[in-house]
Motif scaffolding. Structure first.
Motif, PDB file in Angstrom:
ATOM      1  N   MET A 140       0.842  -1.176   0.000  1.00 22.54           N
ATOM      2  CA  MET A 140       0.000   0.000   0.000  1.00 22.54           C
ATOM      3  C   MET A 140       0.894   1.248   0.000  1.00 22.54           C
ATOM      4  N   LYS A 141       0.634   2.154  -0.899  1.00 25.71           N
ATOM      5  CA  LYS A 141       1.442   3.361  -1.051  1.00 25.71           C
ATOM      6  C   LYS A 141       1.017   4.424  -0.037  1.00 25.71           C
ATOM      7  N   GLN A 142       1.996   5.093   0.526  1.00 25.54           N
ATOM      8  CA  GLN A 142       1.752   6.236   1.409  1.00 25.54           C
ATOM      9  C   GLN A 142       1.659   7.486   0.546  1.00 25.54           C
ATOM     10  N   ARG A 143       0.702   8.361   0.820  1.00 27.08           N
ATOM     11  CA  ARG A 143       0.514   9.584   0.049  1.00 27.08           C
ATOM     12  C   ARG A 143       0.515  10.798   0.966  1.00 27.08           C
ATOM     13  N   VAL A 144       0.917  11.941   0.408  1.00 24.24           N
ATOM     14  CA  VAL A 144       0.900  13.213   1.133  1.00 24.24           C
ATOM     15  C   VAL A 144       0.247  14.268   0.249  1.00 24.24           C
ATOM     16  N   ARG A 145      -0.471  15.174   0.883  1.00 21.47           N
ATOM     17  CA  ARG A 145      -1.130  16.265   0.158  1.00 21.47           C
ATOM     18  C   ARG A 145      -1.058  17.529   1.002  1.00 21.47           C
ATOM     19  N   ALA A 146      -1.166  18.673   0.336  1.00 24.45           N
ATOM     20  CA  ALA A 146      -1.032  19.953   1.031  1.00 24.45           C
ATOM     21  C   ALA A 146      -2.228  20.865   0.793  1.00 24.45           C
ATOM     22  N   VAL A 147      -2.704  21.450   1.886  1.00 29.32           N
ATOM     23  CA  VAL A 147      -3.618  22.579   1.830  1.00 29.32           C
ATOM     24  C   VAL A 147      -2.690  23.785   1.741  1.00 29.32           C
ATOM     25  N   LEU A 148      -2.475  24.271   0.522  1.00 28.24           N
ATOM     26  CA  LEU A 148      -1.512  25.348   0.278  1.00 28.24           C
ATOM     27  C   LEU A 148      -2.192  26.699   0.438  1.00 28.24           C
ATOM     28  N   LEU A 149      -1.834  27.390   1.496  1.00 33.96           N
ATOM     29  CA  LEU A 149      -2.445  28.668   1.846  1.00 33.96           C
ATOM     30  C   LEU A 149      -1.643  29.808   1.231  1.00 33.96           C
ATOM     31  N   THR A 150      -2.333  30.697   0.536  1.00 32.54           N
ATOM     32  CA  THR A 150      -1.674  31.849  -0.079  1.00 32.54           C
ATOM     33  C   THR A 150      -1.776  33.054   0.856  1.00 32.54           C
ATOM     34  N   ASP A 151      -1.047  34.091   0.535  1.00 35.73           N
ATOM     35  CA  ASP A 151      -1.144  35.315   1.331  1.00 35.73           C
ATOM     36  C   ASP A 151      -2.335  36.164   0.912  1.00 35.73           C
ATOM     37  N   HIS A 152      -3.193  35.618   0.027  1.00 34.95           N
ATOM     38  CA  HIS A 152      -4.412  36.305  -0.415  1.00 34.95           C
ATOM     39  C   HIS A 152      -5.652  35.784   0.295  1.00 34.95           C
ATOM     40  N   GLY A 153      -5.481  34.921   1.307  1.00 35.04           N
ATOM     41  CA  GLY A 153      -6.626  34.340   1.988  1.00 35.04           C
ATOM     42  C   GLY A 153      -7.302  33.260   1.165  1.00 35.04           C
ATOM     43  N   THR A 154      -6.528  32.585   0.320  1.00 34.04           N
ATOM     44  CA  THR A 154      -7.048  31.520  -0.540  1.00 34.04           C
ATOM     45  C   THR A 154      -6.202  30.267  -0.346  1.00 34.04           C
ATOM     46  N   MET A 155      -6.652  29.190  -0.970  1.00 33.13           N
ATOM     47  CA  MET A 155      -5.842  27.974  -1.043  1.00 33.13           C
ATOM     48  C   MET A 155      -5.803  27.530  -2.497  1.00 33.13           C
ATOM     49  N   LEU A 156      -4.773  26.766  -2.848  1.00 38.35           N
ATOM     50  CA  LEU A 156      -4.614  26.288  -4.214  1.00 38.35           C
ATOM     51  C   LEU A 156      -5.214  24.891  -4.354  1.00 38.35           C
ATOM     52  N   VAL A 157      -5.972  24.693  -5.420  1.00 34.41           N
ATOM     53  CA  VAL A 157      -6.480  23.375  -5.777  1.00 34.41           C
ATOM     54  C   VAL A 157      -6.190  23.136  -7.252  1.00 34.41           C
ATOM     55  N   ILE A 158      -6.132  21.868  -7.605  1.00 37.35           N
ATOM     56  CA  ILE A 158      -5.965  21.507  -9.012  1.00 37.35           C
ATOM     57  C   ILE A 158      -7.288  20.945  -9.505  1.00 37.35           C
ATOM     58  N   ASN A 159      -7.845  21.591 -10.518  1.00 33.89           N
ATOM     59  CA  ASN A 159      -9.058  21.101 -11.169  1.00 33.89           C
ATOM     60  C   ASN A 159      -8.673  20.000 -12.129  1.00 33.89           C
ATOM     61  N   ARG A 160      -9.295  18.844 -11.964  1.00 31.30           N
ATOM     62  CA  ARG A 160      -9.039  17.700 -12.845  1.00 31.30           C
ATOM     63  C   ARG A 160     -10.209  17.568 -13.798  1.00 31.30           C
ATOM     64  N   ILE A 161      -9.888  17.596 -15.074  1.00 29.55           N
ATOM     65  CA  ILE A 161     -10.894  17.446 -16.116  1.00 29.55           C
ATOM     66  C   ILE A 161     -10.492  16.246 -16.949  1.00 29.55           C
ATOM     67  N   ARG A 162     -11.340  15.204 -16.842  1.00 30.88           N
ATOM     68  CA  ARG A 162     -11.046  13.961 -17.538  1.00 30.88           C
ATOM     69  C   ARG A 162     -12.266  13.558 -18.357  1.00 30.88           C
ATOM     70  N   PRO A 163     -12.030  13.003 -19.541  1.00 30.26           N
ATOM     71  CA  PRO A 163     -13.155  12.610 -20.399  1.00 30.26           C
ATOM     72  C   PRO A 163     -14.070  11.603 -19.701  1.00 30.26           C
ATOM     73  N   GLY A 164     -15.368  11.849 -19.819  1.00 35.16           N
ATOM     74  CA  GLY A 164     -16.352  10.891 -19.352  1.00 35.16           C
ATOM     75  C   GLY A 164     -16.720  10.949 -17.888  1.00 35.16           C
ATOM     76  N   ILE A 165     -16.069  11.832 -17.112  1.00 36.82           N
ATOM     77  CA  ILE A 165     -16.447  11.956 -15.702  1.00 36.82           C
ATOM     78  C   ILE A 165     -16.545  13.439 -15.340  1.00 36.82           C
ATOM     79  N   PRO A 166     -17.378  13.768 -14.351  1.00 37.16           N
ATOM     80  CA  PRO A 166     -17.489  15.179 -13.956  1.00 37.16           C
ATOM     81  C   PRO A 166     -16.164  15.715 -13.417  1.00 37.16           C
ATOM     82  N   ALA A 167     -15.929  16.998 -13.635  1.00 36.85           N
ATOM     83  CA  ALA A 167     -14.719  17.644 -13.122  1.00 36.85           C
ATOM     84  C   ALA A 167     -14.692  17.544 -11.605  1.00 36.85           C
TER      85      ALA A 167
END
Length: 145
Positions: A1-28
């Motif tokens: 089983m693989k160990q994974r890490v992820r980050a809630v990346l906080l900006t100095d603008h009061g936001t966080m960064l997310v990656i939008n995934r757009i793949r054929p045949g499934i909702p974003a």
């Protein structure tokens, strides 16, 4: 089983960064920056900093454990909050960006509000709940420039 890490990346603008995934045949949907821990990574934090560099050509600091979840594949995922110091999505180097069959990856800044987070289709869904709980409790904030 693989160990994974992820980050809630906080900006100095009061936001966080997310990656939008757009793949054929499934909702974003959206994911947080991160990925698998590799044998050459000294620890979880080193793996996360490597993933930030690969996925958004970014530099992060002030990593703090946020939560640990199990994804739908049964893999443990450790989530951290971090201050994102710089990023350049055009200079990303992760191997997933070299494959045409992976769909699109679009970086977005999302306000740290209940309404904005609630509107996301964030994966895994449990991290969305943890983020909402933290925002409601006043525990997830970013400095405003």
């Amino acid at each position: 089983m693989k160990q994974r890490v992820r980050a809630v990346l906080l900006t100095d603008h009061g936001t966080m960064l997310v990656i939008n995934r757009i793949r054929p045949g499934i909702p974003a949907y959206q994911v947080l920056v991160g990925g698998g821990v590799e044998p050459q990574d000294a620890d979880l934090e080193a793996a996360l900093l490597r993933e930030v560099r690969e996925e958004i050509a970014g530099e992060a600091a002030d990593l703090r454990p946020f939560c640990q979840l199990e994804n739908d594949k049964g893999e443990a995922e450790d989530f951290y909050t971090a201050q994102i110091l710089s990023w350049d999505f055009d200079d990303r180097t992760g191997p997933e960006f070299q494959r045409d069959d992976r769909g699109e990856y679009l970086l977005e800044e999302v306000p740290l509000t209940v309404e904005a987070i609630d509107a996301l289709s964030l994966m895994p869904p449990q991290v969305k709940d943890a983020l909402l709980d933290s925002i409601r409790a006043g525990g997830l904030t970013a400095p405003v420039a």
